[in-house]
Motif scaffolding. Structure first.
Motif, PDB file in Angstrom:
ATOM      1  N   ASP A   1       0.838  -1.202   0.000  1.00  0.00           N
ATOM      2  CA  ASP A   1       0.000   0.000   0.000  1.00  0.00           C
ATOM      3  C   ASP A   1       0.871   1.250   0.000  1.00  0.00           C
ATOM      4  N   GLU A   2       0.360   2.286  -0.620  1.00  0.00           N
ATOM      5  CA  GLU A   2       1.068   3.564  -0.656  1.00  0.00           C
ATOM      6  C   GLU A   2       1.287   4.052   0.771  1.00  0.00           C
TER       7      GLU A   2
ATOM      8  N   ILE B   1      11.281   4.195  -7.104  1.00  0.00           N
ATOM      9  CA  ILE B   1      10.325   3.114  -6.880  1.00  0.00           C
ATOM     10  C   ILE B   1       9.027   3.432  -7.606  1.00  0.00           C
ATOM     11  N   LYS B   2       8.617   2.520  -8.456  1.00  0.00           N
ATOM     12  CA  LYS B   2       7.295   2.593  -9.055  1.00  0.00           C
ATOM     13  C   LYS B   2       6.370   1.648  -8.297  1.00  0.00           C
ATOM     14  N   THR B   3       5.101   1.953  -8.325  1.00  0.00           N
ATOM     15  CA  THR B   3       4.171   1.216  -7.489  1.00  0.00           C
ATOM     16  C   THR B   3       3.163   0.428  -8.307  1.00  0.00           C
ATOM     17  N   ALA B   4       2.328  -0.302  -7.572  1.00  0.00           N
ATOM     18  CA  ALA B   4       1.298  -1.109  -8.220  1.00  0.00           C
ATOM     19  C   ALA B   4       0.297  -0.254  -8.972  1.00  0.00           C
ATOM     20  N   SER B   5       0.290   1.052  -8.722  1.00  0.00           N
ATOM     21  CA  SER B   5      -0.607   1.929  -9.482  1.00  0.00           C
ATOM     22  C   SER B   5      -0.262   1.887 -10.956  1.00  0.00           C
ATOM     23  N   SER B   6       0.981   1.524 -11.269  1.00  0.00           N
ATOM     24  CA  SER B   6       1.376   1.406 -12.666  1.00  0.00           C
ATOM     25  C   SER B   6       0.591   0.308 -13.365  1.00  0.00           C
ATOM     26  N   CYS B   7       0.009  -0.595 -12.570  1.00  0.00           N
ATOM     27  CA  CYS B   7      -0.824  -1.662 -13.136  1.00  0.00           C
ATOM     28  C   CYS B   7      -2.301  -1.354 -12.972  1.00  0.00           C
ATOM     29  N   GLY B   8      -2.601  -0.099 -12.600  1.00  0.00           N
ATOM     30  CA  GLY B   8      -3.992   0.322 -12.533  1.00  0.00           C
ATOM     31  C   GLY B   8      -4.574   0.375 -11.142  1.00  0.00           C
TER      32      GLY B   8
END
Length: 335
Positions: free
Chosen positions: A16-17, A313-320
Motif C-alpha cells: 500500500d502507498e 520506486i514505481k508502485t502497483a498503481s502502474s498496473c492500474g
C-alpha cells in the motif's frame, strides 16, 4: 565516463502507498493534528520582499561584467529563485489562501516573476497527481523517463543529467503526459513574458535578465539547493521507503520542503507546521532514515553506482491500482 550504474531498471513496490496509510494511522491516534490545518499568510510578507530584492539585483547588474553576473546568478540568483520555486510549490497546495483559488493562482504568478518561467499554473496540475499517484508510470511525472535513465547511467553523464534537470523537469510532463492548455496558463504566459520584457528593456538589460533566468537554470542544476530534487524520492536507503526527509539548515531557505515524508502525509499542512507534525507524532518519523546534507545527496548520486535516474520506486498503481486509500479527503484538502 566513470563507473556505470548497477541499476538497469526501476524498482517496483506492491505494498500500500505509505503516505495514505500513515496519514490514516496518525489521524486516528492524534486527531488534534487537524489543528495544524489551515491557511498560512506568512508568505504574503516574505515573498514580496524576495521578489523586490531580485528585481533590484537585476537592475544592479546591468553594467556588471559577465563573470560577476554569472557568479552572482549562481550564488545568489540560483539560491533565491530555487527558494521561490519552492514557495510556488507550497502555494500549489493551497496553503496560503486555503481554497480561494483565484488569489492562489494570482499569487503563484507573482511568485514566479523572478524565475522567468510561467510555471505556477502548469506545475499545480501535474504536482497534485504526483501526490495522489506517487510512483505511477504515467501520472507521476516526477520520475525520470526510462530513456533518461538509460542514457544518463554513468558518473559523467549523471552530472550532465543534473545540469539539464530544469529542462527535463519542465518538458518531461509536456511530452510524456500532455494535458490540455488552460486559459489560466495563457494568462500566466502573458504576465511572465511582459515581466521579462520589462526586465530586459527597462531594468537590467541582458545581464540583469540572465541573472534571473540563468539563476533559475543554475539553481535547479548542480547547486546545493537542487539537492532536494534528489533527496526526496531517490533510493538512498535499503529499507524500501519511497520518500525521504531532510533535516538541516537549508529548510529555512526552502520553506521546510525537507520535511518531505511529513509533507506527503499531510500536503495541506503549511510549511511552518510540518516540524510541529513531526514533534506531535515522533514514532512515525524518527525511525525513518533521513538526509542531513543536500550536497552529499548530489555527490552520492553522481559517484555511487547504485544511485542514478533508475533509483526510483514505481508502485502497483502502474498496473492500474489506485494508491491513495484516503483519496477523497486528499482531493478535498490538497486539490
Amino acid at each position: 565516463m566513470g563507473a556505470k550504474c548497477t541499476r538497469t531498471e526501476f524498482e517496483y513496490s506492491y505494498t500500500d502507498e505509505p503516505h495514505a496509510t500513515r496519514r490514516k494511522e496518525i489521524l486516528a491516534k492524534y486527531p488534534e493534528v487537524k489543528e495544524l490545518y489551515g491557511a498560512d499568510y506568512s508568505m504574503l510578507f516574505i515573498v514580496p520582499f524576495v521578489v523586490t530584492f531580485q528585481i533590484w539585483m537585476c537592475w544592479m547588474l546591468q553594467d556588471a561584467s559577465w563573470p560577476i553576473t554569472i557568479t552572482l546568478a549562481y550564488l545568489i540568483g540560483g539560491t533565491i529563485n530555487q527558494s521561490l520555486t519552492l514557495a510556488m510549490h507550497e502555494n500549489s497546495h493551497n496553503n496560503v489562501f486555503n481554497r480561494n483559488y483565484l488569489l492562489g493562482r494570482l499569487f503563484g504568478m507573482f511568485i514566479t516573476l523572478p524565475i522567468g518561467v510561467p510555471a505556477s499554473i502548469a506545475f499545480k496540475k501535474y504536482h497534485s497527481e504526483h501526490h495522489q499517484f506517487m510512483g505511477d508510470d504515467v501520472k507521476d511525472q516526477d520520475i525520470p523517463h526510462p530513456l533518461e535513465a538509460k542514457l544518463f547511467d554513468r558518473t559523467f553523464t549523471k552530472v550532465i543529467w543534473l545540469i539539464l534537470n530544469p529542462f527535463f523537469y519542465a518538458l518531461r510532463p509536456c511530452i510524456a503526459y500532455p494535458k490540455p492548455l488552460t486559459p489560466w496558463e495563457v494568462v500566466s504566459f502573458v504576465v511572465q513574458m511582459t515581466f521579462n520584457y520589462v526586465m530586459l528593456v527597462h531594468v537590467g538589460g541582458a545581464k540583469g535578465l540572465f541573472y534571473l533566468l540563468g539563476g533559475s537554470l543554475l539553481g535547479m542544476g548542480v547547486h546545493p539547493m537542487a539537492g532536494h530534487f534528489i533527496s526526496e524520492h531517490y533510493i538512498f536507503f535499503d529499507n524500501g521507503q519511497q520518500t525521504s526527509s531532510y533535516y538541516g539548515p537549508m529548510n529555512y531557505l526552502c520553506w521546510n520542503v525537507g520535511y518531505h515524508n511529513e509533507h506527503h502525509d499531510f500536503p495541506w499542512i503549511s510549511y511552518r507546521n510540518l516540524p510541529k507534525l513531526k514533534k506531535l507524532a515522533p514514532e512515525y518519523y524518527d525511525y525513518l532514515p533521513h538526509h542531513t546534507s543536500w550536497v552529499k545527496c548530489l555527490f552520492d548520486f553522481v559517484t555511487k553506482p547504485d544511485i542514478g535516474p533508475y533509483a526510483r520506486i514505481k508502485t502497483a498503481s502502474s498496473c492500474g491500482k489506485l494508491m491513495d486509500v484516503n483519496n477523497e479527503e486528499h482531493n478535498q484538502k490538497a486539490d
